[in-house]
Design a protein around this motif. Structure first.
Motif, PDB file in Angstrom:
ATOM      1  N   ASP A  86       0.850  -1.190   0.000  1.00 57.88           N
ATOM      2  CA  ASP A  86       0.000   0.000   0.000  1.00 57.88           C
ATOM      3  C   ASP A  86       0.890   1.246   0.000  1.00 57.88           C
ATOM      4  O   ASP A  86       2.110   1.173   0.135  1.00 57.88           O
ATOM      5  N   ARG A  87       0.231   2.378  -0.188  1.00 54.00           N
ATOM      6  CA  ARG A  87       0.943   3.626  -0.433  1.00 54.00           C
ATOM      7  C   ARG A  87       1.987   3.927   0.655  1.00 54.00           C
ATOM      8  O   ARG A  87       3.120   4.302   0.364  1.00 54.00           O
ATOM      9  N   ALA A  88       1.576   3.738   1.917  1.00 46.98           N
ATOM     10  CA  ALA A  88       2.454   4.126   3.033  1.00 46.98           C
ATOM     11  C   ALA A  88       3.759   3.319   3.041  1.00 46.98           C
ATOM     12  O   ALA A  88       4.782   3.786   3.524  1.00 46.98           O
ATOM     13  N   GLU A  89       3.721   2.123   2.510  1.00 43.58           N
ATOM     14  CA  GLU A  89       4.901   1.247   2.570  1.00 43.58           C
ATOM     15  C   GLU A  89       5.880   1.484   1.419  1.00 43.58           C
ATOM     16  O   GLU A  89       7.007   1.016   1.456  1.00 43.58           O
ATOM     17  N   ARG A  90       5.413   2.176   0.367  1.00 43.47           N
ATOM     18  CA  ARG A  90       6.234   2.248  -0.849  1.00 43.47           C
ATOM     19  C   ARG A  90       7.589   2.891  -0.588  1.00 43.47           C
ATOM     20  O   ARG A  90       8.629   2.390  -1.005  1.00 43.47           O
ATOM     21  N   TYR A  91       7.585   4.016   0.108  1.00 46.84           N
ATOM     22  CA  TYR A  91       8.860   4.720   0.286  1.00 46.84           C
ATOM     23  C   TYR A  91       9.725   4.052   1.358  1.00 46.84           C
ATOM     24  O   TYR A  91      10.936   4.162   1.328  1.00 46.84           O
ATOM     25  N   THR A  92       9.083   3.363   2.300  1.00 47.78           N
ATOM     26  CA  THR A  92       9.870   2.606   3.286  1.00 47.78           C
ATOM     27  C   THR A  92      10.672   1.552   2.540  1.00 47.78           C
ATOM     28  O   THR A  92      11.862   1.363   2.772  1.00 47.78           O
ATOM     29  N   ARG A  93       9.979   0.870   1.622  1.00 45.38           N
ATOM     30  CA  ARG A  93      10.683  -0.157   0.849  1.00 45.38           C
ATOM     31  C   ARG A  93      11.732   0.488  -0.062  1.00 45.38           C
ATOM     32  O   ARG A  93      12.854   0.006  -0.169  1.00 45.38           O
ATOM     33  N   ALA A  94      11.366   1.613  -0.703  1.00 48.33           N
ATOM     34  CA  ALA A  94      12.312   2.258  -1.628  1.00 48.33           C
ATOM     35  C   ALA A  94      13.575   2.685  -0.887  1.00 48.33           C
ATOM     36  O   ALA A  94      14.694   2.475  -1.375  1.00 48.33           O
ATOM     37  N   ALA A  95      13.418   3.262   0.313  1.00 45.45           N
ATOM     38  CA  ALA A  95      14.592   3.728   1.068  1.00 45.45           C
ATOM     39  C   ALA A  95      15.465   2.534   1.466  1.00 45.45           C
ATOM     40  O   ALA A  95      16.700   2.591   1.362  1.00 45.45           O
ATOM     41  N   GLU A  96      14.816   1.447   1.911  1.00 46.81           N
ATOM     42  CA  GLU A  96      15.580   0.263   2.298  1.00 46.81           C
ATOM     43  C   GLU A  96      16.243  -0.364   1.070  1.00 46.81           C
ATOM     44  O   GLU A  96      17.364  -0.882   1.132  1.00 46.81           O
ATOM     45  N   PHE A  97      15.541  -0.304  -0.057  1.00 51.79           N
ATOM     46  CA  PHE A  97      16.052  -0.847  -1.320  1.00 51.79           C
ATOM     47  C   PHE A  97      17.340  -0.116  -1.716  1.00 51.79           C
ATOM     48  O   PHE A  97      18.375  -0.738  -2.003  1.00 51.79           O
ATOM     49  N   VAL A  98      17.280   1.220  -1.680  1.00 46.53           N
ATOM     50  CA  VAL A  98      18.450   2.009  -2.091  1.00 46.53           C
ATOM     51  C   VAL A  98      19.605   1.790  -1.108  1.00 46.53           C
ATOM     52  O   VAL A  98      20.755   1.615  -1.516  1.00 46.53           O
ATOM     53  N   ALA A  99      19.281   1.764   0.191  1.00 48.53           N
ATOM     54  CA  ALA A  99      20.345   1.543   1.192  1.00 48.53           C
ATOM     55  C   ALA A  99      21.000   0.176   0.958  1.00 48.53           C
ATOM     56  O   ALA A  99      22.229   0.028   1.054  1.00 48.53           O
ATOM     57  N   THR A 100      20.190  -0.828   0.623  1.00 47.14           N
ATOM     58  CA  THR A 100      20.725  -2.170   0.386  1.00 47.14           C
ATOM     59  C   THR A 100      21.588  -2.186  -0.878  1.00 47.14           C
ATOM     60  O   THR A 100      22.688  -2.756  -0.892  1.00 47.14           O
ATOM     61  N   ALA A 101      21.090  -1.528  -1.930  1.00 48.10           N
ATOM     62  CA  ALA A 101      21.879  -1.468  -3.170  1.00 48.10           C
ATOM     63  C   ALA A 101      23.229  -0.803  -2.893  1.00 48.10           C
ATOM     64  O   ALA A 101      24.270  -1.262  -3.368  1.00 48.10           O
ATOM     65  N   ARG A 102      23.216   0.262  -2.087  1.00 47.62           N
ATOM     66  CA  ARG A 102      24.476   0.951  -1.782  1.00 47.62           C
ATOM     67  C   ARG A 102      25.444   0.016  -1.046  1.00 47.62           C
ATOM     68  O   ARG A 102      26.648   0.032  -1.283  1.00 47.62           O
ATOM     69  N   GLU A 103      24.892  -0.762  -0.125  1.00 51.65           N
ATOM     70  CA  GLU A 103      25.763  -1.715   0.590  1.00 51.65           C
ATOM     71  C   GLU A 103      26.382  -2.710  -0.385  1.00 51.65           C
ATOM     72  O   GLU A 103      27.557  -3.059  -0.274  1.00 51.65           O
TER      73      GLU A 103
END
Ligand code: FMN
Length: 435
Positions: free
Chosen positions: A148-165
């Motif tokens: 749902d909408r509220a979760e999208r950016y939580t996932r996106a932020a975690e996604f980018v942080a993981t990609a950076r790692e």
């Protein structure tokens, strides 16, 4: 000796148009939206103009209208990273930016594809992180429309942080180190398959305008692709976005603001205005005018005359009549605004749509357009622009031939590339690896 201060420089990107009604497909100069030759033409033109990057949007499901594939958009587009890898082979300097959804992908796989693009292009890769999670798009994917909408950016932020790692996980001596990430959305471990890429981290772009979107951009993005293209709205957005950086320990220069804009040139101001009106008429054909209305109303309005008055029935706010296109925030409010405008100015349906869906456009002679672009940048309404031409693929030719030389004369745009990577074009530092 007094030092001459260098003027603030403009950043330019080229958006490849294809879907939406921006491209005027009825124009005999319009070509294919899918042939490699089209992408190559626009990319080579952008590189000839010393642009920062070439930009591809993404749509993950063909749009539908009353349950059928929507024939008014020219639909269908190839997968962006594959395409950019091919463009890397026919360009030398141009940044290559792919829009890729953070909801329907996995960090390990996407980080690998982006790092590969960064290697193959010698440091020119960028990722525009989008987040759409609507159920209609999600039906195409294994888990369906699951966020749902509220979760999208939580996932996106975690996604980018993981990609950076993952991008940081190889040691400077060129050996992989194990990584482990356990978070709300991802619980993964192992070794990354791709050595550190030329830019360290591909450039991160964000496009989304909500409070959550702006915070995500302030914490994680290098560039924002925005729709705020007027001077006033641009300045407000610019101040807001840059004002959010301090709490993440970042400097204003570390985030570039680039609105998507169109342009129309003429030998005189009157000729440019006339051309711009013709283009708007072509873009908002009678059927497109009804479609734009149907997106707001959420109802079948095909019996209405595009040259007649606005419908007097109210929108259906919960409807998904047109699927795969962004619906307006509050349909009732938008409909009443459009009706009021139409009544006040005596406009038909089509004229009202032309008036209300106008995007920021730089219209004028090459000289006045160059001056306007400079004004936006030097007065902090933008750091540059993502240009969306109305012709595919030759729509950038006249801008590069006629406006770029004037920007160069004004000292606000490079005459040669001075670095090799996209980060260097944008004036962004390379992230420090974990040595
Ligand atoms: C200028 C701009 C361009 C966008 N381009 C795309 C795109 O190409 N593909 C996509 O799936 N979403 C695109 N989006 C959608 C955003 O990623 C996001 O899902 C949407 O704006 C809703 O988020 P928000 O509430 O933060 O604005 C775009 C948004 C903006 C503002």
């Amino acid at each position: 000796m007094t030092e001459v201060k260098k003027k603030k420089q403009i950043h330019l990107a080229a958006h490849f148009p294809g879907v939406n009604n921006t491209t005027v497909w009825t124009d005999p100069r319009s070509g294919s939206q899918i042939d490699f030759a089209s992408f190559e033409h626009l990319a080579r033109t952008a590189e000839r103009g010393r642009f920062d990057f070439f930009f591809l949007a993404e749509g993950l499901r063909l749009r539908e209208y009353q349950g059928r594939i929507h024939e008014l958009d020219v639909v269908g587009r190839p997968e962006s990273i594959t395409l950019l890898n091919a463009l890397a082979g026919v360009t030398d300097w141009l940044g290559l930016a792919a829009t890729v959804n953070a909801t329907f992908n996995e960090p390990y796989e996407l980080a690998r594809r982006l790092a590969t693009l960064d290697h193959l292009s010698d440091g020119r890769a960028a990722w525009n992180v989008v987040t759409s999670s609507d159920a209609f798009t999600g039906e195409n994917f294994r888990r369906g429309g699951y966020l749902d909408r509220a979760e999208r950016y939580t996932r996106a932020a975690e996604f980018v942080a993981t990609a950076r790692e993952l991008w940081d996980s190889w040691s400077p001596d060129g050996s992989p180190r194990p990584f482990a990430r356990s978070g709300r959305h991802f619980d993964i471990r192992g070794e990354f398959t791709v050595p550190r890429s030329p830019q360290g981290h591909p450039v991160i772009i964000q496009a989304g305008d909500s409070e959550e979107g702006r915070e995500f951009a302030a914490s994680s993005a290098d560039v924002i692709f925005t729709r705020h293209g007027t001077l006033e709205a641009g300045r407000e957005f610019y101040a807001d976005a840059k004002g959010r950086l301090a709490k993440y320990g970042r400097e204003p220069s570390e985030l570039k603001i680039m609105p998507g804009v169109t342009y129309v040139l003429g030998d005189t101001a009157a000729e440019a205005d006339e051309r711009a009106s013709e283009i708007r008429e072509q873009q908002i054909s009678p059927q497109n005018a009804i479609l734009a209305l149907e997106q707001v109303w959420g109802r079948d309005l095909s019996s209405y005359d595009p040259d007649g008055p606005m419908p007097d029935i109210d929108p259906d706010p919960g409807s998904d009549f047109v699927q795969g296109r962004v619906r307006v925030g509050d349909p009732l409010a938008v409909a009443s605004k459009w009706r009021a405008l139409s009544e006040q100015k005596g406009l038909s349906i089509r004229q009202t749509v032309i008036e209300t869906t106008r995007r920021q456009s730089f219209i004028g002679t090459p000289g006045s357009v160059a001056a306007a672009l400079e004004e936006f940048v030097v007065t902090d309404a933008a750091d540059g622009f993502i240009l969306v031409p109305h012709l595919t693929p030759g729509g950038l030719d006249d801008f590069v031939d006629r406006v770029v030389p004037l920007l160069q004369e004004r000292g606000v745009f490079r005459t040669e590339y001075t670095g090799c990577t996209l980060r260097s074009h944008l004036g962004l530092a390379e992230p420090v690896g974990k040595g």
